[in-house]
Design an enzyme around this catalytic site. Structure first.
Site, mmCIF file in Angstrom:
data_model
loop_
_atom_site.group_PDB
_atom_site.id
_atom_site.type_symbol
_atom_site.label_atom_id
_atom_site.label_comp_id
_atom_site.label_asym_id
_atom_site.label_seq_id
_atom_site.Cartn_x
_atom_site.Cartn_y
_atom_site.Cartn_z
ATOM 1 N N GLU A 132 52.058 -74.003 6.172
ATOM 2 C CA GLU A 132 51.262 -74.811 7.089
ATOM 3 C C GLU A 132 52.068 -74.971 8.385
ATOM 4 O O GLU A 132 53.228 -75.389 8.334
ATOM 5 C CB GLU A 132 50.965 -76.183 6.479
ATOM 6 C CG GLU A 132 50.033 -76.103 5.272
ATOM 7 C CD GLU A 132 49.821 -77.450 4.583
ATOM 8 O OE1 GLU A 132 48.670 -77.765 4.262
ATOM 9 O OE2 GLU A 132 50.806 -78.181 4.351
ATOM 10 N N HIS A 176 55.623 -76.094 6.993
ATOM 11 C CA HIS A 176 55.608 -76.596 5.617
ATOM 12 C C HIS A 176 55.438 -75.450 4.628
ATOM 13 O O HIS A 176 54.356 -74.863 4.523
ATOM 14 C CB HIS A 176 54.489 -77.645 5.468
ATOM 15 C CG HIS A 176 54.505 -78.335 4.141
ATOM 16 N ND1 HIS A 176 53.367 -78.648 3.432
ATOM 17 C CD2 HIS A 176 55.540 -78.752 3.376
ATOM 18 C CE1 HIS A 176 53.708 -79.238 2.307
ATOM 19 N NE2 HIS A 176 55.015 -79.312 2.242
HETATM 20 N N1 CAA Z 1 62.236 -68.708 -7.203
HETATM 21 C C1 CAA Z 1 61.942 -67.444 -6.853
HETATM 22 N N2 CAA Z 1 61.061 -66.670 -7.534
HETATM 23 C C2 CAA Z 1 60.511 -67.200 -8.633
HETATM 24 C C3 CAA Z 1 60.774 -68.519 -9.067
HETATM 25 C C4 CAA Z 1 61.687 -69.286 -8.310
HETATM 26 N N3 CAA Z 1 61.982 -70.567 -8.612
HETATM 27 N N4 CAA Z 1 60.053 -68.758 -10.180
HETATM 28 C C5 CAA Z 1 59.354 -67.649 -10.437
HETATM 29 N N5 CAA Z 1 59.615 -66.701 -9.505
HETATM 30 C C6 CAA Z 1 58.995 -65.365 -9.412
HETATM 31 C C7 CAA Z 1 59.325 -64.492 -10.593
HETATM 32 O O1 CAA Z 1 60.518 -63.752 -10.358
HETATM 33 C C8 CAA Z 1 58.116 -63.571 -10.668
HETATM 34 O O2 CAA Z 1 58.208 -62.540 -9.713
HETATM 35 P P1 CAA Z 1 57.442 -61.103 -9.922
HETATM 36 O O3 CAA Z 1 55.984 -61.393 -9.874
HETATM 37 O O4 CAA Z 1 57.940 -60.276 -8.767
HETATM 38 O O5 CAA Z 1 57.891 -60.622 -11.262
HETATM 39 C C9 CAA Z 1 56.958 -64.473 -10.214
HETATM 40 O O6 CAA Z 1 57.574 -65.545 -9.480
HETATM 41 C C10 CAA Z 1 56.192 -65.017 -11.380
HETATM 42 O O7 CAA Z 1 57.138 -65.685 -12.212
HETATM 43 P P2 CAA Z 1 57.040 -65.769 -13.803
HETATM 44 O O8 CAA Z 1 56.323 -64.572 -14.338
HETATM 45 O O9 CAA Z 1 58.395 -66.082 -14.336
HETATM 46 O O10 CAA Z 1 56.251 -67.107 -14.048
HETATM 47 P P3 CAA Z 1 54.790 -67.502 -13.671
HETATM 48 O O11 CAA Z 1 53.853 -66.346 -13.695
HETATM 49 O O12 CAA Z 1 54.529 -68.673 -14.509
HETATM 50 O O13 CAA Z 1 54.897 -67.974 -12.142
HETATM 51 C C11 CAA Z 1 55.109 -69.677 -10.551
HETATM 52 C C12 CAA Z 1 55.763 -68.955 -11.722
HETATM 53 C C13 CAA Z 1 54.928 -68.710 -9.381
HETATM 54 C C14 CAA Z 1 56.055 -70.791 -10.153
HETATM 55 C C15 CAA Z 1 53.704 -70.205 -11.007
HETATM 56 O O14 CAA Z 1 53.855 -70.952 -12.203
HETATM 57 C C16 CAA Z 1 53.024 -71.071 -9.974
HETATM 58 O O15 CAA Z 1 52.403 -70.577 -9.039
HETATM 59 N N6 CAA Z 1 53.110 -72.418 -10.156
HETATM 60 C C17 CAA Z 1 52.511 -73.381 -9.224
HETATM 61 C C18 CAA Z 1 53.431 -73.569 -8.049
HETATM 62 C C19 CAA Z 1 52.842 -74.501 -7.042
HETATM 63 O O16 CAA Z 1 51.768 -75.066 -7.167
HETATM 64 N N7 CAA Z 1 53.610 -74.679 -5.961
HETATM 65 C C20 CAA Z 1 53.257 -75.633 -4.908
HETATM 66 C C21 CAA Z 1 53.941 -76.951 -5.166
HETATM 67 S S1 CAA Z 1 53.498 -78.179 -3.996
HETATM 68 C C22 CAA Z 1 54.500 -77.869 -2.706
HETATM 69 O O17 CAA Z 1 55.344 -77.018 -2.705
HETATM 70 C C23 CAA Z 1 54.276 -78.724 -1.492
HETATM 71 C C24 CAA Z 1 54.959 -80.023 -1.432
HETATM 72 O O18 CAA Z 1 55.147 -80.509 -0.289
HETATM 73 C C25 CAA Z 1 55.395 -80.780 -2.609
HETATM 74 P P1 NAD Z 2 66.261 -81.239 -2.639
HETATM 75 O O1 NAD Z 2 66.675 -82.603 -3.066
HETATM 76 O O2 NAD Z 2 66.196 -80.142 -3.650
HETATM 77 O O3 NAD Z 2 67.223 -80.707 -1.446
HETATM 78 C C1 NAD Z 2 67.545 -81.444 -0.303
HETATM 79 C C2 NAD Z 2 68.965 -81.031 0.104
HETATM 80 O O4 NAD Z 2 69.238 -81.488 1.430
HETATM 81 C C3 NAD Z 2 70.044 -81.633 -0.811
HETATM 82 O O5 NAD Z 2 70.782 -80.574 -1.375
HETATM 83 C C4 NAD Z 2 70.893 -82.490 0.141
HETATM 84 O O6 NAD Z 2 72.267 -82.464 -0.146
HETATM 85 C C5 NAD Z 2 70.623 -81.811 1.478
HETATM 86 N N1 NAD Z 2 70.867 -82.665 2.654
HETATM 87 C C6 NAD Z 2 70.692 -83.999 2.780
HETATM 88 N N2 NAD Z 2 71.004 -84.399 4.040
HETATM 89 C C7 NAD Z 2 71.383 -83.272 4.727
HETATM 90 C C8 NAD Z 2 71.791 -83.014 6.073
HETATM 91 N N3 NAD Z 2 71.886 -83.985 6.971
HETATM 92 N N4 NAD Z 2 72.090 -81.728 6.427
HETATM 93 C C9 NAD Z 2 71.980 -80.722 5.530
HETATM 94 N N5 NAD Z 2 71.599 -80.917 4.238
HETATM 95 C C10 NAD Z 2 71.290 -82.171 3.849
HETATM 96 O O7 NAD Z 2 64.854 -81.433 -1.916
HETATM 97 P P2 NAD Z 2 63.702 -80.340 -1.656
HETATM 98 O O8 NAD Z 2 62.743 -80.386 -2.780
HETATM 99 O O9 NAD Z 2 64.349 -79.052 -1.253
HETATM 100 O O10 NAD Z 2 62.957 -81.009 -0.404
HETATM 101 C C11 NAD Z 2 63.437 -80.851 0.904
HETATM 102 C C12 NAD Z 2 62.302 -81.116 1.873
HETATM 103 O O11 NAD Z 2 61.250 -80.173 1.641
HETATM 104 C C13 NAD Z 2 61.672 -82.502 1.770
HETATM 105 O O12 NAD Z 2 61.284 -82.921 3.044
HETATM 106 C C14 NAD Z 2 60.466 -82.235 0.883
HETATM 107 O O13 NAD Z 2 59.427 -83.176 1.032
HETATM 108 C C15 NAD Z 2 60.037 -80.868 1.382
HETATM 109 N N6 NAD Z 2 59.235 -80.079 0.442
HETATM 110 C C16 NAD Z 2 59.519 -80.118 -0.892
HETATM 111 C C17 NAD Z 2 58.751 -79.346 -1.759
HETATM 112 C C18 NAD Z 2 59.026 -79.331 -3.242
HETATM 113 O O14 NAD Z 2 58.204 -78.798 -3.988
HETATM 114 N N7 NAD Z 2 60.129 -79.866 -3.712
HETATM 115 C C19 NAD Z 2 57.733 -78.519 -1.260
HETATM 116 C C20 NAD Z 2 57.496 -78.498 0.133
HETATM 117 C C21 NAD Z 2 58.255 -79.301 0.971
#
Ligand code: CAA
Ligand code: NAD
Length: 295
Positions: free
Chosen positions: A152, A140
């Site tokens: 993770e 993860h």
């Molecule tokens: N892709 C790649 N790199 C990126 C990026 C992206 N989408 N967005 C920002 N960056 C990079 C930038 O290039 C920059 O790199 P350097 O330090 O080398 O210059 C760095 O990240 C910091 O970017 P910024 O200065 O533009 O912006 P910031 O300081 O606001 O940071 C952020 C951006 C890292 C996204 C920060 O806002 C952050 O940590 N946000 C919280 C993100 C978070 O909580 N993520 C977890 C989500 S939950 C999850 O993922 C699990 C799930 O299952 C849902």
């Molecule tokens: P997303 O909607 O941005 O991307 C998913 C992609 O998978 C789409 O482009 C879709 O066309 C493609 N897809 C669907 N079926 C497919 C297949 N059979 N083969 C290949 N590609 C296929 O979604 P996301 O945010 O990248 O999330 C993807 C996974 O990662 C989910 O399980 C999500 O829970 C997990 N995840 C998401 C986040 C987040 O912050 N968005 C963080 C951690 C984990």
């Protein structure tokens, strides 16, 4: 067996980041999408991110080209057949993931490791769609993958210890810090993060404060890098909605129940930053505007 070739399924928000990170770490990568258009979009995201690193001077242009050269995009699942590990990052819904893994299982040798990037679904349930529950685990990553240091590594009761340790070591080779956890929905981070994000929506829904004030409160009052509503848009409202439903189904606790407002926004097609609208409007992505909500 050392992991050399990495397969990634899905080139959306997460899959593109995982493919980029693995290629930057020196692995050969095959990334599979479902259509040419989506594949093109995903590969363009990787290229844009690498170009940003070149502009900042942290990556040379020849290195960028070498990294890009290690990523092969495809729409054919058969191209994943000779990967040592396949990381699935497709939509957060059980049935598409099960269908994907069942099909992949018929193509790959028994030695290949299968990993899901699911945020909330049961790794055990996904592994049961294959004949290799011993070589199946959760990996993860966090959004944005190239930046966030954590992974993770999730084991089930059936995961073989050698395959698990090999994957923990692989996460380290990606430059990430692996943490070990078991197969309970949400693992560590989402178990703690998701109720907080859903509560932020409830605060907005209750009319307690505005979108911007809720975000500023957590940013400026607690030092979070993003406010919760900005983070929800960043993660994807559709993905968060799926996650909340799965977590509520498992724990049956109101704190995991998706708020009505989240459901309505997803039904309206407001999926956050990736669709151009969520709690904020991203018509000008550098200057998002809070969306006035009437409900
Ligand atoms: N892709 C790649 N790199 C990126 C990026 C992206 N989408 N967005 C920002 N960056 C990079 C930038 O290039 C920059 O790199 P350097 O330090 O080398 O210059 C760095 O990240 C910091 O970017 P910024 O200065 O533009 O912006 P910031 O300081 O606001 O940071 C952020 C951006 C890292 C996204 C920060 O806002 C952050 O940590 N946000 C919280 C993100 C978070 O909580 N993520 C977890 C989500 S939950 C999850 O993922 C699990 C799930 O299952 C849902
Ligand atoms: P997303 O909607 O941005 O991307 C998913 C992609 O998978 C789409 O482009 C879709 O066309 C493609 N897809 C669907 N079926 C497919 C297949 N059979 N083969 C290949 N590609 C296929 O979604 P996301 O945010 O990248 O999330 C993807 C996974 O990662 C989910 O399980 C999500 O829970 C997990 N995840 C998401 C986040 C987040 O912050 N968005 C963080 C951690 C984990």
């Amino acid at each position: 067996m050392a992991i050399q070739k990495v397969g990634v399924a899905g080139c959306g928000l997460m899959g593109s980041g995982i493919a980029q990170t693995a290629a930057q770490a020196g692995f050969t990568v095959v990334v599979r999408e479902v259509s040419d258009d989506l594949l093109k979009k995903g590969l363009a995201t990787i290229e844009k991110n690498l170009n940003r690193l070149v502009e900042k001077g942290s990556l040379g242009a020849p290195d960028r080209d070498r990294v890009m050269g290690r990523v092969k995009g495809t729409t054919e699942i058969e191209e994943l057949a000779d990967c040592d590990i396949v990381i699935e990052a497709i939509v957060e819904q059980l049935q598409p993931k099960i269908e994907f893994f069942a099909q992949l299982d018929r193509l790959c040798p028994k030695t290949a490791i299968f990993a899901s990037n699911t945020s909330s679904l049961s790794i055990t349930e996904l592994s049961a769609a294959t004949r290799r529950p011993d070589r199946f685990l959760g990996l993860h990553f966090f959004n944005p993958v190239p930046v966030m240091k954590l992974v993770e590594v999730v084991r089930t009761i059936a995961t073989d210890s050698a395959a698990y340790e090999e994957t923990v070591a692989f996460a380290g080779k990606l430059g990430k810090t692996p943490v070990r956890t078991g197969d309970r929905t949400g693992f560590i981070v989402n178990r703690l993060l998701v109720p907080y994000l859903l509560d932020a929506i409830r605060v907005l829904q209750d009319g307690l404060a505005s979108t911007v004030d809720i975000d500023n409160s957590m940013k400026l009052g607690c030092g979070y890098p993003m406010g919760p509503l900005t983070l929800l848009d960043f993660v994807g409202l559709d993905t968060t909605y799926y996650i909340a439903n799965v977590m509520f189904d498992e724990f049956r606790e109101p704190r995991f129940a998706p708020p009505a407002l989240l459901k309505r926004m997803v039904l309206a097609g407001w999926h956050g930053r990736k669709s151009g609208r969520g709690f904020y409007d991203y018509a000008d992505p550098k200057n998002p505007k809070p969306v006035p909500l009437t409900f």
